[in-house]
Design a protein around this motif. Structure first.
Motif, short mmCIF file in Angstrom:
data_model
loop_
_atom_site.label_atom_id
_atom_site.label_comp_id
_atom_site.label_asym_id
_atom_site.label_seq_id
_atom_site.Cartn_x
_atom_site.Cartn_y
_atom_site.Cartn_z
N ILE A 26 -12.61 9.71 -3.73
CA ILE A 26 -12.44 10.31 -2.21
C ILE A 26 -12.74 11.89 -2.17
CG2 ILE A 26 -10.22 10.98 -0.71
CD1 ILE A 26 -8.86 8.44 -1.63
N GLY A 27 -13.41 12.50 -2.75
CA GLY A 27 -13.75 13.84 -2.71
C GLY A 27 -13.20 14.56 -1.62
N GLY A 28 -12.65 15.62 -2.18
CA GLY A 28 -12.00 16.46 -0.84
C GLY A 28 -10.56 16.36 -1.04
N GLU A 29 -9.98 17.08 -0.02
CA GLU A 29 -8.56 16.86 0.13
C GLU A 29 -7.71 15.91 0.67
OE1 GLU A 29 -5.02 19.93 2.07
OE2 GLU A 29 -7.05 20.77 1.77
N PHE A 30 -6.82 15.42 0.05
CA PHE A 30 -5.97 14.32 0.65
C PHE A 30 -4.81 14.82 1.38
CE2 PHE A 30 -2.85 11.10 0.14
CZ PHE A 30 -3.37 9.81 0.82
N GLY A 31 -4.88 14.36 2.96
CA GLY A 31 -3.81 15.11 3.61
C GLY A 31 -2.69 13.96 3.88
N GLY A 32 -2.97 13.09 3.65
CA GLY A 32 -1.86 11.82 3.86
C GLY A 32 -1.90 11.47 5.53
N ALA A 33 -0.99 10.54 5.62
CA ALA A 33 -1.05 9.93 7.03
C ALA A 33 -0.49 10.77 8.15
CB ALA A 33 -0.47 8.64 6.72
N ASP A 34 0.59 11.40 7.79
CA ASP A 34 1.33 12.25 8.78
C ASP A 34 0.46 13.15 9.42
OD1 ASP A 34 3.48 10.93 7.79
OD2 ASP A 34 4.38 12.52 6.63
N GLY A 35 -0.44 13.76 8.85
CA GLY A 35 -1.20 14.74 9.16
C GLY A 35 -2.52 14.13 10.42
N ILE A 36 -2.99 12.92 9.85
CA ILE A 36 -4.01 12.21 10.65
C ILE A 36 -3.18 11.72 11.86
CG2 ILE A 36 -5.39 10.21 10.54
CD1 ILE A 36 -5.81 10.68 7.64
#
Length: 102
Positions: A26-36
């Motif tokens: 998954i390169g990059g930042e994992f922000g989670g489902a809440d932000g999406i």
């Protein structure tokens, strides 16, 4: 090597693989489902206003500490549960054994 030892090592390998594969691919930042979800709602319904708000909004450090506390409590509960089950099974096995074998 005993079968139980092999199974334990395979389980450890599976857990490490499950944890490492997403980090690698998954390169990059994992922000989670809440932000999406918030971004999607804002894009689909620009006039949307939330009808409720959080009672307590902790800082990032406090939120991280609360999450760690939740994880520790969950791990403690699972460890206690599996310990009780294992002890009950061992005691039942010892009580079912013929005299002199347990």
């Amino acid at each position: 090597m005993k079968r139980a030892t092999l199974v334990n090592w395979l389980l450890v390998l599976a857990v490490v693989t499950i944890a490492a594969v997403p980090l690698v691919f998954i390169g990059g930042e994992f922000g989670g489902a809440d932000g999406i979800a918030a971004e999607r709602i804002a894009a689909d319904h620009p006039d949307y206003r939330p009808w409720a708000s959080a009672l307590f909004e902790p800082s990032a450090e406090v939120a991280s500490g609360l999450f760690a506390l939740q994880a520790a409590l969950g791990a403690g509960f699972l460890g206690y549960y599996f310990g009780v089950v294992r002890t009950k099974r061992r005691l039942r096995r010892e009580s079912d054994a013929p005299d002199g074998e347990g």
